[in-house]
Enzyme design. Sequence first.
Site, mmCIF file in Angstrom:
data_model
loop_
_atom_site.group_PDB
_atom_site.id
_atom_site.type_symbol
_atom_site.label_atom_id
_atom_site.label_comp_id
_atom_site.label_asym_id
_atom_site.label_seq_id
_atom_site.Cartn_x
_atom_site.Cartn_y
_atom_site.Cartn_z
ATOM 1 N NE ARG A 1 -51.726 -0.602 9.067
ATOM 2 C CZ ARG A 1 -50.754 -1.261 9.440
ATOM 3 N NH1 ARG A 1 -49.622 -0.799 9.521
ATOM 4 N NH2 ARG A 1 -50.822 -2.652 9.948
ATOM 5 C CE LYS B 1 -51.444 -5.142 6.754
ATOM 6 N NZ LYS B 1 -50.111 -5.744 6.471
HETATM 7 C C1 LIG Z 1 -45.603 -3.752 3.229
HETATM 8 C C2 LIG Z 1 -45.629 -3.941 4.748
HETATM 9 N N1 LIG Z 1 -44.693 -3.314 5.421
HETATM 10 C C3 LIG Z 1 -44.652 -3.330 6.667
HETATM 11 C C4 LIG Z 1 -45.572 -4.260 7.455
HETATM 12 C C5 LIG Z 1 -45.604 -4.020 8.947
HETATM 13 O O1 LIG Z 1 -46.685 -3.447 9.561
HETATM 14 P P1 LIG Z 1 -47.044 -3.770 10.951
HETATM 15 O O2 LIG Z 1 -46.002 -3.614 11.907
HETATM 16 O O3 LIG Z 1 -48.158 -2.702 11.295
HETATM 17 O O4 LIG Z 1 -47.640 -5.140 11.126
HETATM 18 C C6 LIG Z 1 -46.661 -4.930 6.946
HETATM 19 C C7 LIG Z 1 -47.766 -5.699 7.567
HETATM 20 O O5 LIG Z 1 -47.703 -6.454 8.396
HETATM 21 C C8 LIG Z 1 -46.614 -4.846 5.294
HETATM 22 O O6 LIG Z 1 -47.599 -5.374 4.747
#
Ligand SMILES: Cc1ncc(COP(=O)(O)O)c(C=O)c1O
Lengths: 357, 357
Positions: free
Chosen positions: B102, B203
């Site tokens: 990612r 991210k």
């Molecule tokens: C905007 C957003 N959506 C979803 C997630 C969930 O992603 P992950 O399951 O990879 O932590 C995150 C981060 O944790 C995020 O910042």
Amino acid sequence: MASFVQPSSSPHLASEEDEQKYANVNWEELGFGLIPTDYMYVAKCKQGESFSEGKLVPYGDISISPCSGILNYGQGLFEGLKAYRTEDERIMLFRPNQNGLRMQTGADKLCMTSPSEEQFVKAIKKTVLANKKWVPPPGKGTLYIRPLLIGSGAVLGIASAPEFTFLIYVSPVGIYQQTSSGLNLKVDHQHRRAHSGGTGCVKSCTNYSPVVKKMQEAKALGFSDVLFLDAATGRNIEEVSTCNIFIVKGNVVSTPLTSGTILPGITRKSITELARDLGYQVQERDISVDELLEAEEVFCTGTAVVVQAVETMTFHDKKVKYMMGEETLSTKLHSMLTSIQKGLVEDTKGWMVEIDL
Amino acid sequence: MASFVQPSSSPHLASEEDEQKYANVNWEELGFGLIPTDYMYVAKCKQGESFSEGKLVPYGDISISPCSGILNYGQGLFEGLKAYRTEDERIMLFRPNQNGLRMQTGADKLCMTSPSEEQFVKAIKKTVLANKKWVPPPGKGTLYIRPLLIGSGAVLGIASAPEFTFLIYVSPVGIYQQTSSGLNLKVDHQHRRAHSGGTGCVKSCTNYSPVVKKMQEAKALGFSDVLFLDAATGRNIEEVSTCNIFIVKGNVVSTPLTSGTILPGITRKSITELARDLGYQVQERDISVDELLEAEEVFCTGTAVVVQAVETMTFHDKKVKYMMGEETLSTKLHSMLTSIQKGLVEDTKGWMVEIDL
Ligand SMILES: Cc1ncc(COP(=O)(O)O)c(C=O)c1O
Ligand SMILES: Cc1ncc(COP(=O)(O)O)c(C=O)c1O
């Protein structure tokens, strides 16, 4: 929490070396890259408190928490303005209070505390004064001033940082050649720069890194920059990555409304006033791509570009050419504005602020 | 260009003090705030080159140019993952390669160079190992790992920075109480989080500071967080400020498509698989607010929240309550996922990566 590297000795503003009138720079070859100068300004403020006066420290790297709001969550704003050296050796600023006010609007949007308008202008003056030998000779360029307001305190979960830092650094920059050639813009019909309720209307750092790729792609195709459309309809023009846009048809000068998604440029605001002074009807309103392609003349405005003509506009496969040259409104406006900024004509608007040397 | 403060002595990974099994932390009262640990990882790379191996340095402030891409233009990405201590004292990571991939997608979007997936995982392991006494005892929490990739080189005009820094710091964090109470979310019908062609799908730090104000406003009204709608139509749900969302009706579990505006969560991806294993039909598709309000059960997923039930959803004046408690799918999925992460059940998916102690 961020702690800045302390200068090894206190700033020596009046030593022999500093007394020279100009820094050792090749003034004939100024571009728009960073030329480090002697001093920068730094002030800090805890969340919930107000800024007190900051201090000048030698220009150099700052020390900041890896867990700060700016490094993790993009909690930061910047501003951009210029100091001009006039023929009679005064040093002037162009509407610095407007940048101070814009920083306040941005700080509110990003949950930061901002210096007051008065503190902002005072800090700018102090920084320019400490770096006065870096203000290019008249006609050779300007001293670009870059204020930053960043979330410098450590914050792990997403929230506003517990400490903010207001920092100002400067760099001499060259003048843009306005008359020789115009911009070749590409309308980006796929990507949007901003959306309703977002940060498009403030000078948030978060508006810029996302457009770098689009700028790079356009440049690789030979364009100067990208013109973005509105996210709501994809039909109306908004602005270029770092400047506002105007179109001219007959006696009417039009520019997109600052209704939340575009930056309210200080050059835009000033040019609007100057165009009215010239007898043009100025409209701030939605402007469709169709209308853009039918304009007689198009130009961009901004602190960096000042007023710059657009030579061609490309939308999908269609490329249109606009009026260029001495007779255009943009040439007139550029000359009016820079004459005021350089102190060549009387400043009847009260736009220029002199720095006491 | 940024230069980091050098440690005064080289990291001493095997001194007597480091041999103690646990750091001096009150493990019973862990929250989600920063607890500084011993070491962080730092690697740098010039534009156009590749990352070579970085090094561990004592955790502390970094030194960076005031003119860097991250401070001025928000050129930065972060990641978030956790290290788990199992009952038999092994230390495990959950799908760290996914975070590495990612980060690569994000780096491409923001014109940065990223470490390779292999370099990423290796660096994570090294950092956790150096801070192993900060990994909470089983059942008390986890070591949250925060990798950053930032434009650390100086750049005045808007462009990609000439140097990038990959940095990893860690902090012990507490477990979220999943079963005791659920989230009370507010649908934000005015503001959008992301737009087509923007950075919503990576991210990027630029996605976070713009939503802090909306989170603050919602919290002031007693809500836990905000659920955003899509910018294109304003009718479909997207995600919460830091987690993905799922709705359940009958045998169907649905979650919004990752079509460019929402983050492809690693927990989301894993939960999708586990729900299928449980015999549910999982659909990734557009989900309207109407459908959201008619769901039987709603839950959020993310590294920080793991799997957390949504208790109430408010849209304008309408407030709906969802199923909660032991019998819900979210409780089942939470238990399945955390059992794998804690090493309580066999990891048949190959999700867990052990750190050689
Ligand atoms: C905007 C957003 N959506 C979803 C997630 C969930 O992603 P992950 O399951 O990879 O932590 C995150 C981060 O944790 C995020 O910042
Ligand atoms: C996105 C954007 N639009 C417009 C402008 C022009 O604003 P100003 O005239 O205040 O420099 C800038 C900054 O210079 C900008 O970054």
